[in-house]
Structure formats: structure tokens, C-alpha cells
Write a protein that holds these residues in place. Structure first.
Motif, PDB file in Angstrom:
ATOM      1  N   GLY A   1       0.845  -1.190   0.000  1.00  0.00           N
ATOM      2  CA  GLY A   1       0.000   0.000   0.000  1.00  0.00           C
ATOM      3  C   GLY A   1       0.878   1.237   0.000  1.00  0.00           C
ATOM      4  N   LEU A   2       0.800   1.998   1.057  1.00  0.00           N
ATOM      5  CA  LEU A   2       1.595   3.220   1.180  1.00  0.00           C
ATOM      6  C   LEU A   2       3.071   2.898   1.345  1.00  0.00           C
ATOM      7  N   PRO A   3       3.956   3.730   0.804  1.00  0.00           N
ATOM      8  CA  PRO A   3       5.384   3.490   1.003  1.00  0.00           C
ATOM      9  C   PRO A   3       5.789   3.705   2.462  1.00  0.00           C
ATOM     10  N   ALA A   4       6.697   2.859   2.931  1.00  0.00           N
ATOM     11  CA  ALA A   4       7.223   2.982   4.293  1.00  0.00           C
ATOM     12  C   ALA A   4       8.625   3.572   4.197  1.00  0.00           C
ATOM     13  N   HIS A   5       8.862   4.637   4.942  1.00  0.00           N
ATOM     14  CA  HIS A   5      10.138   5.347   4.913  1.00  0.00           C
ATOM     15  C   HIS A   5      10.954   5.040   6.159  1.00  0.00           C
ATOM     16  N   ALA A   6      12.271   5.172   6.013  1.00  0.00           N
ATOM     17  CA  ALA A   6      13.155   5.046   7.175  1.00  0.00           C
ATOM     18  C   ALA A   6      12.715   6.047   8.230  1.00  0.00           C
ATOM     19  N   GLY A   7      12.727   5.613   9.481  1.00  0.00           N
ATOM     20  CA  GLY A   7      12.312   6.462  10.580  1.00  0.00           C
ATOM     21  C   GLY A   7      10.873   6.232  11.011  1.00  0.00           C
ATOM     22  N   GLU A   8      10.063   5.584  10.147  1.00  0.00           N
ATOM     23  CA  GLU A   8       8.676   5.287  10.509  1.00  0.00           C
ATOM     24  C   GLU A   8       8.611   4.009  11.334  1.00  0.00           C
ATOM     25  N   THR A   9       7.472   3.791  11.952  1.00  0.00           N
ATOM     26  CA  THR A   9       7.217   2.580  12.718  1.00  0.00           C
ATOM     27  C   THR A   9       6.203   1.740  11.963  1.00  0.00           C
ATOM     28  N   LEU A  10       6.514   0.465  11.791  1.00  0.00           N
ATOM     29  CA  LEU A  10       5.632  -0.493  11.130  1.00  0.00           C
ATOM     30  C   LEU A  10       5.066  -1.418  12.197  1.00  0.00           C
ATOM     31  N   ALA A  11       3.736  -1.497  12.296  1.00  0.00           N
ATOM     32  CA  ALA A  11       3.083  -2.385  13.258  1.00  0.00           C
ATOM     33  C   ALA A  11       2.417  -3.521  12.490  1.00  0.00           C
TER      34      ALA A  11
END
Length: 135
Positions: free
Chosen positions: A87-97
Motif C-alpha cells: 500500500g503506502l510506502p514505508a520510509h526510514a524512521g517510521e514505525t511499522l506495526a
């Protein structure tokens, strides 16, 4: 707690003589895994120079999904298939749950639905099919 460690008396039991029974039923929730993304090898070369600190690539996303489910299922689990949609791009620094739910069970075969959320919404969704051939 892994799939093999669960002990709910009301759930349907499976297993073979001489081995500890495993417990799982449709609707079983996997524990949430929270991962802080860093700008490392998980970012493919064209994604490392992104202005927002790099993007998580599909291979790393699938690896995180597989690891999440197999850590819960235990070492006896064999991955029979992974089907994910980014889906949405995940960037460095974000949190993935990452969260998961057992969607179906046919004998010793399970299908787990997974969902990976970042701050703005869904990064990954899909299913992982597992088998436990020793039982």
C-alpha cells in the motif's frame, strides 16, 4: 507465545500421540510486532536516496511478514505461500506495526491474514499459508 505454546482448553486440539497438542482456531490473533524502520540494507539502491530517508523495498517487506508469522508459528512451521499487496510506502524512521489473524484452518494447514500499518495507513496486507507436516 508461539502457536505450539498456546494452551486454550476451549479451542480444538490437534497433534499426534507422544507430542504436545497444539492449539489454534480460526480467529486466533497473533501478537502485534512493532518495528522501527532504519535506513540500512533493507532499502534497495534506487530507494536509498529518497528525500524522506529511503523507502522499504518489497523483498524486505516480505521478509518482515514471513519472520513475523514464523516467529509466532514456531520452528516446525513450513511456509507454503505468501501473498502480499503493498500500500503506502514505508520510509526510514517510521514505525511499522504488524498484526495477524488466523483466517482458516484445514487440519495442519493454516492461513494467516496479516496487516502492516504505518502512521499514514496500510503499508502491506495479505496472507501467509503455513503447514505443520510432523503432526
Amino acid at each position: 507465545m508461539t502457536y505450539r505454546q498456546q494452551d486454550d482448553e476451549s479451542a480444538r486440539r490437534c497433534g499426534s500421540p507422544g507430542k504436545e497438542a497444539a492449539v489454534v482456531e480460526v480467529g486466533t490473533l497473533l501478537p502485534t510486532a512493532t518495528i522501527t524502520l532504519t535506513s540500512t540494507a533493507g532499502l534497495a539502491p534506487p530507494h536509498r536516496d529518497h528525500p524522506e530517508g529511503g523507502l522499504l523495498d518489497i523483498l524486505t517487506t516480505m521478509g518482515l511478514v514471513e519472520r513475523y508469522v514464523t516467529d509466532w508459528a514456531g520452528p516446525e512451521a513450513l511456509v507454503r505461500g505468501i501473498n502480499v499487496k503493498l500500500g503506502l510506502p514505508a520510509h526510514a524512521g517510521e514505525t511499522l506495526a504488524l498484526t495477524g489473524t488466523v483466517m482458516s484452518r484445514e487440519g495442519e494447514r493454516l492461513t494467516v491474514r496479516i496487516l502492516g500499518q504505518i502512521g499514514l495507513g496500510t503499508h502491506v496486507s495479505g496472507t501467509v499459508r503455513l503447514a505443520f507436516p510432523d503432526h
